[in-house]
Write an enzyme that holds these catalytic residues in place. Sequence first.
Site, short mmCIF file in Angstrom:
data_model
loop_
_atom_site.label_atom_id
_atom_site.label_comp_id
_atom_site.label_asym_id
_atom_site.label_seq_id
_atom_site.Cartn_x
_atom_site.Cartn_y
_atom_site.Cartn_z
N CYS A 84 1.06 -26.07 -12.76
CA CYS A 84 1.16 -27.21 -11.85
C CYS A 84 -0.25 -27.68 -11.45
O CYS A 84 -0.97 -28.22 -12.27
CB CYS A 84 2.02 -26.88 -10.65
SG CYS A 84 2.66 -28.34 -9.79
N HIS A 171 7.14 -24.51 -12.98
CA HIS A 171 6.86 -23.20 -12.39
C HIS A 171 7.70 -22.10 -13.05
O HIS A 171 8.85 -21.89 -12.67
CB HIS A 171 7.15 -23.23 -10.89
CG HIS A 171 6.19 -24.06 -10.11
ND1 HIS A 171 5.03 -23.54 -9.57
CD2 HIS A 171 6.19 -25.39 -9.81
CE1 HIS A 171 4.37 -24.51 -8.95
NE2 HIS A 171 5.05 -25.64 -9.09
N GLU A 173 7.44 -19.03 -12.64
CA GLU A 173 7.55 -17.86 -11.77
C GLU A 173 8.79 -17.87 -10.89
O GLU A 173 9.22 -16.82 -10.41
CB GLU A 173 6.30 -17.74 -10.89
CG GLU A 173 6.13 -18.80 -9.82
CD GLU A 173 5.42 -20.06 -10.32
OE1 GLU A 173 4.92 -20.83 -9.48
OE2 GLU A 173 5.37 -20.26 -11.55
N SER A 225 11.50 -1.52 13.80
CA SER A 225 12.76 -2.15 14.21
C SER A 225 13.97 -1.39 13.68
O SER A 225 15.06 -1.56 14.18
CB SER A 225 12.80 -3.59 13.69
OG SER A 225 12.93 -3.60 12.28
N GLY A 226 13.76 -0.58 12.66
CA GLY A 226 14.88 0.09 12.01
C GLY A 226 15.40 -0.68 10.81
O GLY A 226 16.27 -0.20 10.08
N GLY A 227 14.83 -1.88 10.58
CA GLY A 227 15.19 -2.64 9.39
C GLY A 227 14.49 -2.08 8.17
O GLY A 227 13.74 -1.10 8.24
N VAL A 228 14.71 -2.73 7.04
CA VAL A 228 14.18 -2.24 5.77
C VAL A 228 12.66 -2.16 5.80
O VAL A 228 12.06 -1.13 5.46
CB VAL A 228 14.65 -3.14 4.61
CG1 VAL A 228 14.04 -2.66 3.29
CG2 VAL A 228 16.17 -3.16 4.52
N ASP A 229 12.01 -3.24 6.22
CA ASP A 229 10.55 -3.33 6.10
C ASP A 229 9.85 -2.28 6.94
O ASP A 229 9.01 -1.52 6.44
CB ASP A 229 10.09 -4.73 6.52
CG ASP A 229 10.79 -5.83 5.75
OD1 ASP A 229 11.21 -5.57 4.61
OD2 ASP A 229 10.93 -6.94 6.29
N SER A 230 10.18 -2.23 8.22
CA SER A 230 9.47 -1.29 9.09
C SER A 230 9.84 0.16 8.76
O SER A 230 9.00 1.06 8.89
CB SER A 230 9.76 -1.58 10.57
OG SER A 230 11.14 -1.50 10.85
N THR A 231 11.06 0.40 8.30
CA THR A 231 11.44 1.76 7.92
C THR A 231 10.64 2.22 6.71
O THR A 231 10.19 3.37 6.64
CB THR A 231 12.94 1.83 7.62
OG1 THR A 231 13.67 1.42 8.78
CG2 THR A 231 13.36 3.25 7.26
#
EC number: 6.3.5.2
Length: 520
Positions: A84, A171, A173, A225-231
């Site tokens: 692009c 694109h 990707e 937080s207990g979510g995926v990322d922070s866990t």
Amino acid sequence: MDTILILDFGGQTAQLIARRIRELGVYSEIIPGDTGYDRIPDVIHMDDVKGFIFSGSPESVYDHNAPALDPRFLEDGRPILGICYGLQRFTHDLGGRVEQKHTREFGRNRIKFRHQSPLFKDIPEGFISWMSHGDSIDTPAPGFRIIAESEHHHPAAVSHEELPVYGLQFHPEVSHCEYGSEILSNFACEICGAGKEWNMHMYMEEAAEDIRKQAGSKPVLLLISGGVDSTVVGGMLLKSLPHDQVHLMYIDTGLMRKNESVKVEKTLKALGATHLHIIHAEKDFLDPLEGVSDPEKKREIIGDAFIRVQEREIARLGVENSILAQGTLYTDMIESGKGVGNKAKVIKSHHNVRSPLVERKREQGLIIEPLSKLYKDEVRALGIELGIDPDVVNRHPFPGPGLAVRIIGEITREKLQILREADHIFISELKARGLYHNIWQAFVVLLPVRSVGVTGDAREYGYVCSLRAIISRDGMTADVYPFEMNDLLEISSRITNQVRHIGRVAYDISSKPPATIEWE
């Protein structure tokens, strides 16, 4: 290790290009598009670089502040792929002509070949590409020819007649582009000859080493937080550092889902942390949010409250000079205008990215963000590599600001309770119907309107809520989940029957783009 070096000119999918290359097993590295050629050795050993990719950009090559390209990249001799803006950039710099056509191209577009090219090896003619551009190539630069065109007869791909330099107007990707991964593979593996030497285990080991270097002997605090990322970040910290150095702090903001705090504490204890701090801080968050409706202001208030509570609790616990760890993803960074270069646009602010207090800590080098180069599905893969419970790793994403961005307008305790109950019913129904793992993210949004209804023989005005369920690969683009109508009818009926203050249920059928996944 063989590397494809990506020059980021500020496009929203620069990191997605890198991710697609990594999916091939080829290592990729991103640098700002205006990086000087002689600065590459500061980032990576030149002998490892097998080719360059120039990313897209929201700018036009004719804009006053359009990101420039060091001409020495074009003289290097290694293969180049411009995507692009990247194509338009080298076309303009090498003497071609770029102009704005009367017909712009956005979204799906079929491609017709004009000439054979190794870039399109084993790719069938007529495949569906994904366009997103206003400017187009009018005349290729000297020595280049058009090798493919769009269904509107605009140039879709060019290549140099002698040198390994290629350009795509679409694109490859993005997930909506057919054969996009195959096109990138043809470039990285066939044209550049890069070896497949990279995997998630290697990323984990490198991230662990980075954590150890940045943390040193200082205590590290993760607001989890207990979510995926922070866990997953918690798992990374516990893998990388002595457990006594890691402090996991869960802050109950009063903006959490039903029974969330109980579930989070159970999960964190399973990680084996030495220091686990559960902080109940509902008043610290809800009081400053009273009367606030602007979504950006809400995010700023929540981000600042997180840091204030954290600093207060650090002082109370005696954990001084701590470094803050966060589960920031690359999608958070680029939507907040914090991509690799300085040309990215702000789509929406994330409380853990653009909050003034967070930015100050980032400038001081006091934030560890080991996921900031990853997308959500890569984070899940990293979690599995770390040995985290798959049920936790495969949870739907949940925003850092919590239910605050799912209540449109002013936040009240009553609205939070209404939304918790409706959301709990929705998620429970998805799991009971075997649909939860078919959906990338699902939630309920409470709208700031009331609608007339009838309960028994009485006339009553109840809140309107909207169900949101999307399918996605990385969160950068998303389609609506195609529910069977009977599922929607039964879920809606249960919500209106069991949540007294909701009188009407809608289903959000907006894709991303043009909408974002969250409503705020």
